[in-house]
Design a protein around this motif. Structure first.
Motif, mmCIF file in Angstrom:
data_model
loop_
_atom_site.group_PDB
_atom_site.id
_atom_site.type_symbol
_atom_site.label_atom_id
_atom_site.label_comp_id
_atom_site.label_asym_id
_atom_site.label_seq_id
_atom_site.Cartn_x
_atom_site.Cartn_y
_atom_site.Cartn_z
ATOM 1 N N ILE A 160 0.843 -1.201 0.000
ATOM 2 C CA ILE A 160 0.000 0.000 0.000
ATOM 3 C C ILE A 160 0.876 1.248 0.000
ATOM 4 C CG2 ILE A 160 -1.622 1.377 1.376
ATOM 5 C CD1 ILE A 160 -2.889 -1.240 2.303
ATOM 6 N N GLY A 161 1.925 1.238 0.815
ATOM 7 C CA GLY A 161 2.848 2.376 0.875
ATOM 8 C C GLY A 161 3.552 2.610 -0.455
ATOM 9 N N ILE A 162 3.967 1.518 -1.113
ATOM 10 C CA ILE A 162 4.644 1.632 -2.409
ATOM 11 C C ILE A 162 3.714 2.259 -3.445
ATOM 12 C CG2 ILE A 162 5.550 0.308 -4.368
ATOM 13 C CD1 ILE A 162 6.686 -1.681 -2.306
ATOM 14 N N LEU A 163 2.489 1.720 -3.532
ATOM 15 C CA LEU A 163 1.521 2.254 -4.495
ATOM 16 C C LEU A 163 1.173 3.701 -4.181
ATOM 17 C CD1 LEU A 163 -0.827 -0.854 -4.818
ATOM 18 C CD2 LEU A 163 0.799 -0.010 -6.511
ATOM 19 N N GLU A 164 1.067 4.007 -2.902
ATOM 20 C CA GLU A 164 0.767 5.382 -2.481
ATOM 21 C C GLU A 164 1.842 6.344 -2.979
ATOM 22 O OE1 GLU A 164 0.911 7.928 1.693
ATOM 23 O OE2 GLU A 164 0.857 5.734 1.736
ATOM 24 N N GLN A 179 -1.203 17.514 -10.641
ATOM 25 C CA GLN A 179 -2.532 17.295 -10.063
ATOM 26 C C GLN A 179 -2.395 17.149 -8.548
ATOM 27 O OE1 GLN A 179 -5.368 17.430 -11.885
ATOM 28 N NE2 GLN A 179 -4.074 17.892 -13.656
ATOM 29 N N PHE A 180 -1.916 18.210 -7.903
ATOM 30 C CA PHE A 180 -1.616 18.130 -6.469
ATOM 31 C C PHE A 180 -2.872 17.966 -5.616
ATOM 32 C CE2 PHE A 180 1.855 20.582 -8.425
ATOM 33 C CZ PHE A 180 2.930 19.795 -8.054
ATOM 34 N N GLY A 181 -3.988 18.506 -6.086
ATOM 35 C CA GLY A 181 -5.228 18.371 -5.321
ATOM 36 C C GLY A 181 -5.692 16.937 -5.205
ATOM 37 N N ALA A 182 -5.361 16.123 -6.221
ATOM 38 C CA ALA A 182 -5.798 14.724 -6.212
ATOM 39 C C ALA A 182 -5.032 13.888 -5.205
ATOM 40 C CB ALA A 182 -5.639 14.130 -7.614
ATOM 41 N N ILE A 183 -3.883 14.400 -4.736
ATOM 42 C CA ILE A 183 -3.097 13.663 -3.745
ATOM 43 C C ILE A 183 -3.911 13.455 -2.470
ATOM 44 C CG2 ILE A 183 -1.048 13.771 -2.257
ATOM 45 C CD1 ILE A 183 0.394 15.216 -4.517
ATOM 46 N N GLY A 184 -4.727 14.461 -2.123
ATOM 47 C CA GLY A 184 -5.575 14.349 -0.935
ATOM 48 C C GLY A 184 -6.554 13.195 -1.040
ATOM 49 N N LEU A 185 -7.039 12.912 -2.259
ATOM 50 C CA LEU A 185 -7.975 11.801 -2.461
ATOM 51 C C LEU A 185 -7.286 10.464 -2.209
ATOM 52 C CD1 LEU A 185 -9.806 13.022 -5.709
ATOM 53 C CD2 LEU A 185 -10.600 13.170 -3.338
ATOM 54 N N VAL A 186 -6.013 10.360 -2.586
ATOM 55 C CA VAL A 186 -5.249 9.127 -2.360
ATOM 56 C C VAL A 186 -5.110 8.867 -0.865
ATOM 57 C CG1 VAL A 186 -3.024 7.975 -2.696
ATOM 58 C CG2 VAL A 186 -3.970 9.424 -4.506
ATOM 59 N N LEU A 187 -4.742 9.911 -0.122
ATOM 60 C CA LEU A 187 -4.570 9.776 1.327
ATOM 61 C C LEU A 187 -5.900 9.503 2.013
ATOM 62 C CD1 LEU A 187 -2.041 12.702 1.929
ATOM 63 C CD2 LEU A 187 -1.553 10.274 1.612
ATOM 64 N N ALA A 188 -6.974 10.112 1.488
ATOM 65 C CA ALA A 188 -8.297 9.897 2.069
ATOM 66 C C ALA A 188 -8.761 8.458 1.854
ATOM 67 C CB ALA A 188 -9.299 10.872 1.452
ATOM 68 N N ALA A 189 -8.513 7.931 0.646
ATOM 69 C CA ALA A 189 -8.904 6.549 0.348
ATOM 70 C C ALA A 189 -8.149 5.569 1.242
ATOM 71 C CB ALA A 189 -8.625 6.243 -1.127
ATOM 72 N N LYS A 190 -6.872 5.836 1.484
ATOM 73 C CA LYS A 190 -6.061 4.981 2.350
ATOM 74 C C LYS A 190 -6.596 5.026 3.783
ATOM 75 C CE LYS A 190 -1.336 4.418 4.057
ATOM 76 N NZ LYS A 190 0.027 4.972 4.078
ATOM 77 N N LYS A 234 -4.936 3.414 19.251
ATOM 78 C CA LYS A 234 -4.004 4.536 19.317
ATOM 79 C C LYS A 234 -2.624 4.177 18.777
ATOM 80 C CE LYS A 234 -1.874 7.854 22.488
ATOM 81 N NZ LYS A 234 -1.731 8.291 23.898
ATOM 82 N N GLU A 235 -2.119 3.005 19.162
ATOM 83 C CA GLU A 235 -0.779 2.602 18.721
ATOM 84 C C GLU A 235 -0.737 2.432 17.202
ATOM 85 O OE1 GLU A 235 2.573 -0.904 19.409
ATOM 86 O OE2 GLU A 235 0.778 -0.809 20.652
ATOM 87 N N PHE A 236 -1.785 1.789 16.654
ATOM 88 C CA PHE A 236 -1.845 1.615 15.206
ATOM 89 C C PHE A 236 -1.963 2.966 14.510
ATOM 90 C CE2 PHE A 236 -4.266 1.374 11.281
ATOM 91 C CZ PHE A 236 -3.537 0.433 10.561
ATOM 92 N N ALA A 237 -2.770 3.852 15.078
ATOM 93 C CA ALA A 237 -2.965 5.178 14.483
ATOM 94 C C ALA A 237 -1.649 5.951 14.419
ATOM 95 C CB ALA A 237 -4.003 5.959 15.284
ATOM 96 N N GLU A 238 -0.842 5.831 15.468
ATOM 97 C CA GLU A 238 0.451 6.529 15.478
ATOM 98 C C GLU A 238 1.381 5.959 14.416
ATOM 99 O OE1 GLU A 238 1.689 5.988 19.484
ATOM 100 O OE2 GLU A 238 0.598 7.741 20.249
ATOM 101 N N ARG A 239 1.424 4.640 14.335
ATOM 102 C CA ARG A 239 2.258 3.993 13.310
ATOM 103 C C ARG A 239 1.776 4.357 11.912
ATOM 104 N NH1 ARG A 239 5.170 -0.694 14.129
ATOM 105 N NH2 ARG A 239 4.196 -1.621 12.290
ATOM 106 N N GLY A 260 4.010 6.367 9.129
ATOM 107 C CA GLY A 260 4.258 5.750 7.824
ATOM 108 C C GLY A 260 3.718 6.582 6.675
ATOM 109 N N THR A 261 2.499 7.103 6.842
ATOM 110 C CA THR A 261 1.872 7.905 5.786
ATOM 111 C C THR A 261 2.632 9.190 5.537
ATOM 112 O OG1 THR A 261 -0.329 7.015 6.303
ATOM 113 C CG2 THR A 261 -0.248 9.079 5.082
ATOM 114 N N LEU A 262 3.037 9.865 6.607
ATOM 115 C CA LEU A 262 3.755 11.133 6.463
ATOM 116 C C LEU A 262 5.127 10.926 5.808
ATOM 117 C CD1 LEU A 262 2.920 12.944 9.834
ATOM 118 C CD2 LEU A 262 1.994 13.412 7.557
ATOM 119 N N ILE A 263 5.822 9.848 6.204
ATOM 120 C CA ILE A 263 7.135 9.570 5.612
ATOM 121 C C ILE A 263 6.978 9.240 4.124
ATOM 122 C CG2 ILE A 263 9.105 8.000 5.584
ATOM 123 C CD1 ILE A 263 8.800 7.726 8.588
#
Length: 251
Positions: A182-186, A198-209, A220-225, A229-232
């Motif tokens: 998922i991270g690779i495809l993201e 198409q920078f606006g569409a990037i938000g849709l990718v993160l929202a779908a994930k 909480k622990e999963f949310a932090e991880r 991961g998403t930010l990196i």
């Protein structure tokens, strides 16, 4: 352009042709580091040698030998440091420093041996002259970086962020593999959208994930991880886009 080709060769050898057996073996003895350096030498010689004039082969040979020797020294020092503390909190920083030193070595080696691309006599350059441009090579480098190197870096960060011991559960291992894909495809999708402006569409990718992980985010622990991961991943992809845009403007 020759620097870009050498960097692509390095990424291929360090992340795509380096097996898990070699990664683990480098901590056990010099033999595996030597094998790793020989793979580097072969990939660098073949890839770079196919796009330069035959008159440059001697300098290319000396450059590849020098770069690979320094590469081996850097890897040996890194392995000795990590062997003392496998769970070191500095693993991500060592990863970045290790790669930075390899890149600097390649750039210095290319400059010292004055390697130049022959746009007329190189084998691949003469056949695919329409494709082997600086812009295409930068995009290829960005795609390769967003694939495996970024995945390794995220894994190194997680090794520090998460202190829970791995129990070897097959379900957990399967979930880690799925998360990695998922991270690779993201990253690749964000890179593609960035190159298309198409920078606006990037938000849709993160929202779908996030939507797919909605229930798990209550932990909480999963949310932090997940957030780390998403930010990196997003940061790596955006930096790759910036790199492509920079070289496009520079040209």
């Amino acid at each position: 352009m020759i620097n870009m080709i050498l960097l692509i060769s390095h990424i291929l050898a360090d992340f795509y042709f380096q097996t898990n057996q070699i990664v683990k073996g480098k901590y056990k003895g010099v033999r595996w580091i030597f094998i790793h350096c020989m793979i580097h030498f072969g990939v660098m010689l073949i890839v770079t040698g196919s796009v330069i004039d035959s008159g440059e082969y001697r300098r290319l040979l000396f450059a590849c030998v020098s770069i690979c020797v320094v590469h081996g020294v850097i890897d040996s020092i890194k392995c000795k440091i990590l062997k003392r503390d496998q769970n070191s909190k500095y693993r991500p920083m060592l990863f970045l420093l290790d790669q930075a030193l390899h890149v600097i070595t390649i750039l210095i080696g290319s400059t010292v041996f004055d390697l130049k691309l022959d746009e007329n006599n190189g084998i691949l350059q003469s056949v695919f002259s329409f494709a082997l441009t600086q812009e295409v090579l930068v995009i290829l480098l960005a795609v390769l970086i967003c694939w495996r190197p970024a995945s390794y870096f995220v894994a190194e960060v997680f090794s520090v962020v998460s202190r829970k011991s791995q129990n070897g559960d097959s379900t957990e291992d399967n979930e880690i593999r799925i998360g990695s894909w998922i991270g690779i495809l993201e990253r690749e999708i964000i890179l593609l959208l960035g190159l298309m402006h198409q920078f606006g569409a990037i938000g849709l990718v993160l929202a779908a994930k996030s939507l797919a992980r909605y229930k798990q985010l209550e932990d909480k622990e999963f949310a932090e991880r997940y957030l780390v991961g998403t930010l990196i991943s997003t940061l790596v992809a955006i930096l790759a886009v910036v790199m492509c845009q920079y070289f496009k403007v520079a040209n």
